[in-house]
Design an enzyme around this catalytic site. Structure first.
Site, PDB file in Angstrom:
ATOM      1  N   GLU A 184      -4.819   2.228   2.623  1.00 20.15           N
ATOM      2  CA  GLU A 184      -4.945   1.035   3.459  1.00 20.15           C
ATOM      3  C   GLU A 184      -5.128   1.449   4.907  1.00 20.15           C
ATOM      4  O   GLU A 184      -5.964   0.928   5.624  1.00 20.15           O
ATOM      5  CB  GLU A 184      -3.686   0.152   3.323  1.00 20.15           C
ATOM      6  CG  GLU A 184      -3.767  -1.197   4.050  1.00 20.15           C
ATOM      7  CD  GLU A 184      -3.332  -1.167   5.521  1.00 20.15           C
ATOM      8  OE1 GLU A 184      -3.644  -2.119   6.248  1.00 20.15           O
ATOM      9  OE2 GLU A 184      -2.705  -0.188   5.953  1.00 20.15           O
ATOM     10  N   GLU A 185      -4.320   2.438   5.333  1.00 19.39           N
ATOM     11  CA  GLU A 185      -4.203   2.727   6.768  1.00 19.39           C
ATOM     12  C   GLU A 185      -5.516   3.086   7.443  1.00 19.39           C
ATOM     13  O   GLU A 185      -5.854   2.534   8.477  1.00 19.39           O
ATOM     14  CB  GLU A 185      -3.183   3.857   7.006  1.00 19.39           C
ATOM     15  CG  GLU A 185      -1.740   3.488   6.671  1.00 19.39           C
ATOM     16  CD  GLU A 185      -1.161   2.377   7.542  1.00 19.39           C
ATOM     17  OE1 GLU A 185      -1.889   1.810   8.362  1.00 19.39           O
ATOM     18  OE2 GLU A 185       0.030   2.068   7.375  1.00 19.39           O
ATOM     19  N   HIS A 201       0.836  -1.209   0.000  1.00 17.95           N
ATOM     20  CA  HIS A 201       0.000   0.000   0.000  1.00 17.95           C
ATOM     21  C   HIS A 201       0.865   1.249   0.000  1.00 17.95           C
ATOM     22  O   HIS A 201       1.890   1.313   0.668  1.00 17.95           O
ATOM     23  CB  HIS A 201      -1.022   0.002   1.136  1.00 17.95           C
ATOM     24  CG  HIS A 201      -0.458   0.040   2.525  1.00 17.95           C
ATOM     25  ND1 HIS A 201      -0.100   1.213   3.144  1.00 17.95           N
ATOM     26  CD2 HIS A 201      -0.205  -0.948   3.418  1.00 17.95           C
ATOM     27  CE1 HIS A 201       0.342   0.937   4.367  1.00 17.95           C
ATOM     28  NE2 HIS A 201       0.300  -0.366   4.558  1.00 17.95           N
ATOM     29  N   ASP A 214       6.259   0.430   6.622  1.00 19.83           N
ATOM     30  CA  ASP A 214       4.791   0.370   6.526  1.00 19.83           C
ATOM     31  C   ASP A 214       4.302   1.459   5.588  1.00 19.83           C
ATOM     32  O   ASP A 214       3.929   2.526   6.027  1.00 19.83           O
ATOM     33  CB  ASP A 214       4.187   0.513   7.922  1.00 19.83           C
ATOM     34  CG  ASP A 214       2.682   0.304   7.947  1.00 19.83           C
ATOM     35  OD1 ASP A 214       2.120  -0.155   6.944  1.00 19.83           O
ATOM     36  OD2 ASP A 214       2.058   0.631   8.977  1.00 19.83           O
ATOM     37  N   ASP A 248       2.882  -6.505   3.594  1.00 17.43           N
ATOM     38  CA  ASP A 248       2.658  -5.376   4.503  1.00 17.43           C
ATOM     39  C   ASP A 248       3.077  -5.764   5.917  1.00 17.43           C
ATOM     40  O   ASP A 248       2.390  -5.456   6.880  1.00 17.43           O
ATOM     41  CB  ASP A 248       1.185  -4.948   4.457  1.00 17.43           C
ATOM     42  CG  ASP A 248       0.927  -3.659   5.234  1.00 17.43           C
ATOM     43  OD1 ASP A 248       1.892  -2.925   5.515  1.00 17.43           O
ATOM     44  OD2 ASP A 248      -0.240  -3.400   5.563  1.00 17.43           O
TER      45      ASP A 248
END
Lengths: 376, 376
Positions: free
Chosen positions: A336-337, A290, A302, A364
């Protein structure tokens, strides 16, 4: 990190290419091919350089933020440079949560003589949290060990700031397991406390290291059955001090101010690069990471690594002059987060177009030495 | 890193304690004990805090340097705080190599028209190297790919600065294997070149990352059959540029100045802490790391982690109230990096005293997740 690219290649190769050609190619041929590809991946510094640029020149890239637009342009350019046959953008409406500047907090301890002492608290609003308004909140702090204790003491949290003592379990060899357990308070804490009238919650930062005081954000979510209340994570050293004081029975009030808020949804994009399959161009092997990352940091692990290693699969295949039988698709997902909307959009479009995906692998879990992959 | 302490404990327990008590204690009892000890190690932040102090308040601690004395005092104090029954110092004469300030280097490229361009070279003298004298050296550079090519071109290196192109092999999944291979030029390069009259050597920094320019030192050694010549490592980005220019056939001279020198030997110490065995006090299970570290950095992984995790074994056993049957000895060795004299002294004294060591485990591979241990 290059070792993860290598694993991803092995997975995609072993599962599909060699079995498809099993009748003509023998094990030795496959083995030589795998080694050659692994050598290319391990020898190239491109993925590291891409990661450096993503982290150091773009940096934070939360959905809707200026970094999101910059990272999308970067991803398109890097996928083209890697040699993708086709690069395209899939539009997706993303939430635009904005921290609204630096979060502020302190607490006031009142001793037996009525003397008040003010102590700073290093704090970070949880992603998607509402703010406190510009005057902030100043409320009694109530320490709650866990959800079980919350149920027992529900009468005491009304109009208070609930301080959850969600200790990160250091005894698990799998850090991810502890992250999941402690993170339950980040995800569900606000609504669980709001159900009983709490004004806000503070949690311990969901992180393994006890030797720093940098709070970790991460997303929270609200149960629509209850009022939304502000929620923030405390640096672990500050959390230890505050919780020790509460355990000692001290009378404590917390001031907390956050200007976090949602702006109107923005148009973001999943950025997609493809190497067209020579035999099955309409069947897809998808790898991805992502593209978005939290606002206070650079998002290297991340999920910068997930992005650059996915891109490197196209680069390596192209560099070797390899033409995959199936279409290899690299998807750099939006949001995504704090929304998962990029993944949802991708799945919905794939379904509506009737696309056949023969395998998909997302990375991820940080750019560490790969040990395993899982199915969900 | 705490996970390594855990491994060390498992090794020491499995090998000796449980087998010694196999007739009375069953597997389940051992298993519960191991888990309890592992929990203590994983839950304690002491090893991390010790590492922070060692790196951040003491820092570099090469044999003979001021840091050596500070680190010895630190080690004694920390072993006592961990609860060792006995803490003692074993004197050992150590070499005292001193870099003599910042190393300097640049190279001059002369083009076809005689125009000279000067380019900086980020460089670090190899440990134990002699210096160049205060005027430095200014010599023709000769690129040599490997020792085989050196033999073929031995006539060309006389009075030159040999530039070895000891590429760090990125294709090995084991970084240590590449370190060993590329490091052969660091260890043996100076004397191999001096044999044919070279004035000095430069090597590529023996390090995996191609994305930085920080040269890595590490020790070299001289074959007494040949003259000692200065030797240094180049930052990888600078090395790439210099080597590309040499490969392009450019006429290049290198200036190199280092004031490295040996001072008289100093008295250092192996710092030793013990938990006295309840049944076999005169039989030893030894764990350890080396206390010294190179001058340009903090020595966290090399070998601060080996030290703090060894100390943590005493702390954990003491915290649990566990009394080992054999004496547990933690040895923090002096002068591993550029002499191995601490280890040699320890072995010699153990032999002369007739000490019975039933097992020994040293940790010097960095504070990563442990995968294995080896026997030498």
């Amino acid at each position: 990190m290059n070792r993860i690219v290598w694993l991803a290649l092995m997975v995609s190769q072993i599962g599909f290419f060699s079995s498809a050609s099993a009748q003509t190619a023998d094990f030795q041929t496959d083995s030589i091919f795998f080694r050659k590809m692994a050598d290319d991946v391990l020898s190239s510094a491109t993925a590291y350089e891409n990661l450096r640029v993503l982290c150091k020149t773009i940096g934070p890239r939360l959905a809707g933020s200026p970094g999101m637009y910059k990272s999308e342009a970067w991803a398109e350019q890097v996928l083209r440079a890697a040699g993708a046959d086709k690069v395209w953008k899939q539009a997706v409406q993303v939430p635009h949560w904005d921290r609204g500047g630096k979060d502020e907090a302190w607490y006031q301890v009142t001793d037996a003589n009525g003397k008040k002492t003010r102590i700073q608290l290093d704090i970070l609003a949880l992603g998607n949290s509402i703010g406190t308004g510009k005057n902030g909140l100043f409320k009694k702090a109530v320490l709650i060990e866990d959800f079980e204790e919350l149920e027992k003491r529900k009468e005491e949290v009304k109009d208070a700031i609930v301080v959850f003592n969600n200790v990160f379990n250091p005894r698990n060899l799998s850090v991810g397991q502890s992250y999941g357990e402690s993170g339950a308070y980040r995800r569900a804490g606000p609504s669980r406390a709001a159900k009983y009238g709490a004004a806000a919650i503070l949690i311990r930062s969901v992180s393994a290291s006890a030797n720093d005081n940098h709070p970790h954000t991460g997303t929270t979510s609200y149960d629509s059955a209850y009022p939304k209340i502000p929620a923030a994570a405390m640096g672990l050293q500050d959390a230890d001090k505050l919780i020790a004081a509460l355990k000692a029975g001290k009378s404590i009030q917390v001031y907390y101010k956050s200007l976090a808020h949602f702006k109107p949804d923005a148009t973001g994009h999943n950025i997609i690069g493809e190497l067209t399959g020579s035999v099955f161009p309409d069947q897809y092997i998808t790898v991805g990471g992502h593209l978005d990352s939290w606002d206070p940091a650079e998002g290297a692990h991340d999920d910068g690594t997930g992005c650059v290693q996915s891109i490197d699969i196209i680069r390596a295949m192209k560099a070797m002059g390899y033409k995959p039988r199936y279409t290899i698709r690299v998807v750099l997902f939006a949001n995504e987060e704090n929304g998962l909307r990029g993944g949802a959009q991708y799945a919905q479009e794939a379904k509506s177009k009737g696309e056949k995906h023969v395998f998909a692998l997302e990375s991820d879990a940080g750019g560490f030495t790969p040990r395993s992959f899982g199915f969900t």
